[in-house]
Enzyme design. Structure first.
Site, PDB file in Angstrom:
ATOM      1  CG  HIS A  70     -60.355  32.356 103.015  1.00  0.00           C
ATOM      2  ND1 HIS A  70     -61.265  32.665 102.073  1.00  0.00           N
ATOM      3  CD2 HIS A  70     -61.455  31.539 103.907  1.00  0.00           C
ATOM      4  CE1 HIS A  70     -61.840  32.212 101.533  1.00  0.00           C
ATOM      5  NE2 HIS A  70     -62.215  31.575 102.847  1.00  0.00           N
ATOM      6  CG  ASP A  95     -64.623  29.746  99.512  1.00  0.00           C
ATOM      7  OD1 ASP A  95     -65.596  29.259 100.806  1.00  0.00           O
ATOM      8  OD2 ASP A  95     -63.466  29.666  99.909  1.00  0.00           O
ATOM      9  CD  GLU A 115     -68.540  21.939 100.886  1.00  0.00           C
ATOM     10  OE1 GLU A 115     -69.926  21.961 100.750  1.00  0.00           O
ATOM     11  OE2 GLU A 115     -67.939  23.431 101.710  1.00  0.00           O
ATOM     12  N   GLY A 148     -69.749  16.527 107.225  1.00  0.00           N
ATOM     13  CA  GLY A 148     -68.299  16.609 107.922  1.00  0.00           C
ATOM     14  C   GLY A 148     -68.495  16.009 109.886  1.00  0.00           C
ATOM     15  CG  ASP A 165     -64.125  28.780 106.088  1.00  0.00           C
ATOM     16  OD1 ASP A 165     -63.912  28.444 104.298  1.00  0.00           O
ATOM     17  OD2 ASP A 165     -65.351  29.222 106.215  1.00  0.00           O
ATOM     18  CB  THR A 167     -73.291  27.667 106.106  1.00  0.00           C
ATOM     19  OG1 THR A 167     -73.407  26.474 106.137  1.00  0.00           O
ATOM     20  CG2 THR A 167     -72.978  28.315 104.786  1.00  0.00           C
ATOM     21  CG  ASP A 168     -75.062  31.487 109.702  1.00  0.00           C
ATOM     22  OD1 ASP A 168     -74.447  32.726 108.788  1.00  0.00           O
ATOM     23  OD2 ASP A 168     -73.990  32.222 110.848  1.00  0.00           O
ATOM     24  N   PRO A 172     -77.611  22.548 106.629  1.00  0.00           N
ATOM     25  CG  PRO A 172     -76.091  22.699 105.102  1.00  0.00           C
ATOM     26  CD  PRO A 172     -77.651  23.238 104.986  1.00  0.00           C
TER      27      PRO A 172
HETATM   28  N1  SAM Z   1     -66.388  31.699 104.750  1.00  0.00           N
HETATM   29  C1  SAM Z   1     -68.092  31.517 105.062  1.00  0.00           C
HETATM   30  C2  SAM Z   1     -68.256  31.916 106.777  1.00  0.00           C
HETATM   31  O1  SAM Z   1     -67.892  31.621 107.719  1.00  0.00           O
HETATM   32  O2  SAM Z   1     -69.951  32.166 106.080  1.00  0.00           O
HETATM   33  C3  SAM Z   1     -68.778  29.763 104.960  1.00  0.00           C
HETATM   34  C4  SAM Z   1     -68.360  29.720 103.333  1.00  0.00           C
HETATM   35  S1  SAM Z   1     -68.276  28.578 102.856  1.00  0.00           S
HETATM   36  C5  SAM Z   1     -68.678  28.091 101.063  1.00  0.00           C
HETATM   37  C6  SAM Z   1     -69.325  26.634 104.016  1.00  0.00           C
HETATM   38  C7  SAM Z   1     -69.341  26.326 103.294  1.00  0.00           C
HETATM   39  O3  SAM Z   1     -69.987  24.632 104.421  1.00  0.00           O
HETATM   40  C8  SAM Z   1     -70.444  25.013 101.922  1.00  0.00           C
HETATM   41  O4  SAM Z   1     -69.965  24.982 100.917  1.00  0.00           O
HETATM   42  C9  SAM Z   1     -71.692  24.611 102.353  1.00  0.00           C
HETATM   43  O5  SAM Z   1     -71.482  23.745 101.770  1.00  0.00           O
HETATM   44  C10 SAM Z   1     -70.105  23.659 103.797  1.00  0.00           C
HETATM   45  N2  SAM Z   1     -70.612  22.946 104.565  1.00  0.00           N
HETATM   46  C11 SAM Z   1     -72.545  23.272 105.475  1.00  0.00           C
HETATM   47  N3  SAM Z   1     -72.143  22.257 106.496  1.00  0.00           N
HETATM   48  C12 SAM Z   1     -71.654  21.308 105.941  1.00  0.00           C
HETATM   49  C13 SAM Z   1     -71.011  19.980 106.771  1.00  0.00           C
HETATM   50  N4  SAM Z   1     -72.209  19.277 107.562  1.00  0.00           N
HETATM   51  N5  SAM Z   1     -70.231  19.484 106.253  1.00  0.00           N
HETATM   52  C14 SAM Z   1     -69.563  19.814 105.561  1.00  0.00           C
HETATM   53  N6  SAM Z   1     -69.342  21.109 105.027  1.00  0.00           N
HETATM   54  C15 SAM Z   1     -70.709  22.024 105.224  1.00  0.00           C
END
Ligand code: SAM
Length: 589
Positions: A70, A95, A115, A148, A165, A167-168, A172
């Site tokens: 972070h 988070d 988010e 996003g 930030d 997910t992979d 989503p």
């Molecule tokens: N730091 C972590 C990593 O690098 O793997 C990521 C943590 S953060 C919790 C990831 C967030 O991205 C999740 O809460 C997920 O719901 C969000 N996310 C995934 N796709 C998204 C989208 N299209 N728009 C906004 N948020 C999204």
């Protein structure tokens, strides 16, 4: 794997890779796995890492080392700025850890977090409150629950920093790795604005950062990778890929960071402007590579009554290795020790292969490397070695990360040898660029069908392949067998996938060779680039459409660059050879 009982203990094992994992002991399940509508969420409590957020079986953060990630993803773009950023947009980050770090900068005026999944936000706020400490009461903080990729489209020219930030690139977050998304990010940025995106483990996800780099390079004015390491993102060196609007900000990033960090007066545990977050040189090299490799293909008439025997050809392949500063791997493979008409010799080298065959008195050679190939040296060595007076050559950019028109521009068809008078028409020609639809028509004829040449070569570079389909020799060998059958080509022996250990795998990726009657199918593939590059030489016509679409289906490739070369026609003019050399692209949208 997920949660696993080991004796009386409960352990969690991450599900990111099919062949690598890590796990930790679980003290208590805070939230057992539940579907949020977007993903599966779990929160665990552990001795070692404190509380852990898991989404779709992948660790997102732990209380123990979340600060590393972070601080770097939150503060690097904020302090690299020419001046204090006012508006920061965070996409994902539910988070709250990134927002926490950015809001520590007193100069930042507004932080918006978009988010998609409210369940993540609520679960973290309730069960991991330390992560988002203080953001909820901060008047500068705004939360948008939404995709996003949609939110960013409404923020043209409003952002100084956009932090992704997510997910992979599955589920989503897939939309957050698209070119159109990056274009919207660019439009949202103000001049000198910076975006930064987590782009995976540099060793265990070798295709992610280079893939994002190439995509972002096409859209942003400058691109950088910020390297850091934490524990819960398994695999050591991890990457954040940053893009800028304007070319001056990254050039001044280091000195900006020192000045801005001092001025902000905030204390950090992990981030420091004095730490160079530049990637290791090998990673930087992999990022900047513009293609998988390079190949030189040569056809030339052998001097009369001088048909080289196996020993002489074997020596050529090893000496050529030395000439181009490469290491030979193993002994040459041959389809027939007589090395008669149409027989093939393949010599593996550290970064792919060298091969030879003869059609009548025409020798047909290939030299393919996954590194820079000294083309002139390879051509000169081969023509001199065999005493060739004039050769026709093709220099092919293999696995190029550029569009088909650039691939055509970089495909050189030329003549070489003592009989080629420099300047006298020894021009460099280009292949004919065709549409796949034309080539797939029944009316399209291969050079062997028109009698233009005794053989042809289908050169195929397939991109965006499925990791599981190209991560094992067995999977590739199974395809080679099916493909030969489909093409109606007679195989000699089984597909060979010599295991030269990790050395070769590390440099170029494994190779599989199927020798054929009058030809061969030699494939090299790379999990680094999620691609397979194939050379199919045959004397009989094959059903091109079926062979190519079968390969793309099998490897689940998204795109292919394909060349058809007339082989063994060195008696034809360069112009005719170029007219009969066809380049086309096949897409699987
Ligand atoms: N730091 C972590 C990593 O690098 O793997 C990521 C943590 S953060 C919790 C990831 C967030 O991205 C999740 O809460 C997920 O719901 C969000 N996310 C995934 N796709 C998204 C989208 N299209 N728009 C906004 N948020 C999204």
């Amino acid at each position: 794997m997920g949660l696993v009982k080991r004796g009386n203990d409960l352990w969690f094992y991450e599900d990111l890779y099919s062949d690598v994992t890590y796990g930790f002991k679980v003290k208590k399940i805070i939230i057992s796995e539940k579907a949020t509508g977007y993903q599966r969420l779990m929160i665990l409590d552990t001795e070692r890492f404190g509380r852990v957020l898991v989404l779709d079986g992948i660790v997102q953060l732990t209380e123990e080392d979340e600060g590393i990630y972070h601080e770097w993803i939150g503060l690097w773009p904020v302090f690299a700025q020419m001046k204090t950023p006012e508006n920061v947009l965070i996409i994902g980050g539910g988070d709250g850890g990134v927002a926490r770090e950015v809001l520590r900068h007193p100069g930042v005026k507004s932080v918006t977090m978009a988010e998609i999944d409210k369940v993540v936000v609520d679960a973290c706020r309730e069960h991991m409150p330390a992560i988002s400490a203080g953001i909820w009461d901060d008047p500068r903080f705004h939360l948008i629950i939404g995709d996003g990729a949609e939110v960013i489209r409404k923020m043209r020219g409003q952002c100084d920093v956009v932090i992704i930030d997510s997910t992979d690139p599955i589920g989503p977050a897939q939309s957050l790795f698209d070119t159109s998304f990056y274009e919207s990010v660019y439009d949202a940025l103000r001049e000198d604005g910076i975006t930064i995106h987590q782009t995976g483990a540099l060793l265990l996800q070798p295709f992610e950062a280079p893939g994002s780099w190439r995509q972002m390079e096409r859209i942003f004015d400058d691109v950088r990778v910020v390297q850091f390491t934490n524990v819960s993102y398994m695999g050591g060196p991890f990457s954040l890929t940053a893009g800028s609007r304007g070319r001056r900000v990254f050039k001044a990033a280091e000195q900006n960071a020192k000045r801005n960090f001092k001025a902000a007066g905030i204390k950090t545990s992990w981030y420091s402007p004095d730490i160079s977050a530049m990637p290791y040189p090998e990673f930087q090299r992999r990022l900047e590579i513009d293609k998988y490799g390079e190949e030189v293909v040569l056809d030339f008439a052998l001097p009369a009554r001088k048909t080289p025997a196996l020993k002489q050809v074997g020596k050529w392949s090893r000496d050529l290795c030395k000439a181009i500063d490469m290491i030979a791997f193993g002994e040459p493979m041959v389809s027939n020790a007589e090395l008669g008409d149409g027989d093939t010799l393949v010599q593996y080298i550290e970064t792919s292969a060298i091969n030879y065959r003869r059609f009548g008195n025409i020798a047909a050679t290939n030299c393919f490397t996954c590194a820079r190939l000294p083309v002139d040296k390879a051509v000169a060595f081969t023509t001199e070695y065999f005493g060739a007076r004039k050769a026709v050559g093709w220099n092919l950019p293999r696995g190029a990360f550029s569009d088909i028109k650039t691939v055509r521009r970089d495909t050189r068809i030329f003549e070489a040898g003592p009989d080629v008078v420099p300047g006298s028409g020894s021009a460099v020609l280009r292949p004919r660029l065709a549409e796949a639809a034309e080539v797939f028509k029944p009316s399209f004829k291969l050079p062997v069908e028109t009698g233009f040449s005794p053989a042809f070569e289908l050169v195929l570079d397939i991109y965006g392949c499925d990791f599981d389909r190209i991560s094992s020799c067995e999977a590739v060998a199974a395809w080679v067998k099916e493909s030969a059958k489909l093409a109606g080509l007679k195989t000699i022996g089984k597909p060979e996938a010599p295991d030269f250990g990790h050395a070769k795998k590390k440099t170029a990726g494994p190779s599989v060779t199927q020798l054929l009657r009058g030809g061969s199918n030699i494939s090299h593939y790379s999990i680094n680039w999620l691609m397979i590059v194939v050379n199919l030489v045959a004397r009989e016509a094959v059903p091109l459409r079926q062979v190519i679409t079968h390969a793309m289906d099998y490897f689940r490739g998204t795109k292919a660059h394909c060349w058809i070369l007339p082989r063994g026609a060195a008696d034809k003019s360069l112009k005719e050879i170029a007219e009969n050399t066809v380049l086309f692209e096949v897409r699987r949208d």
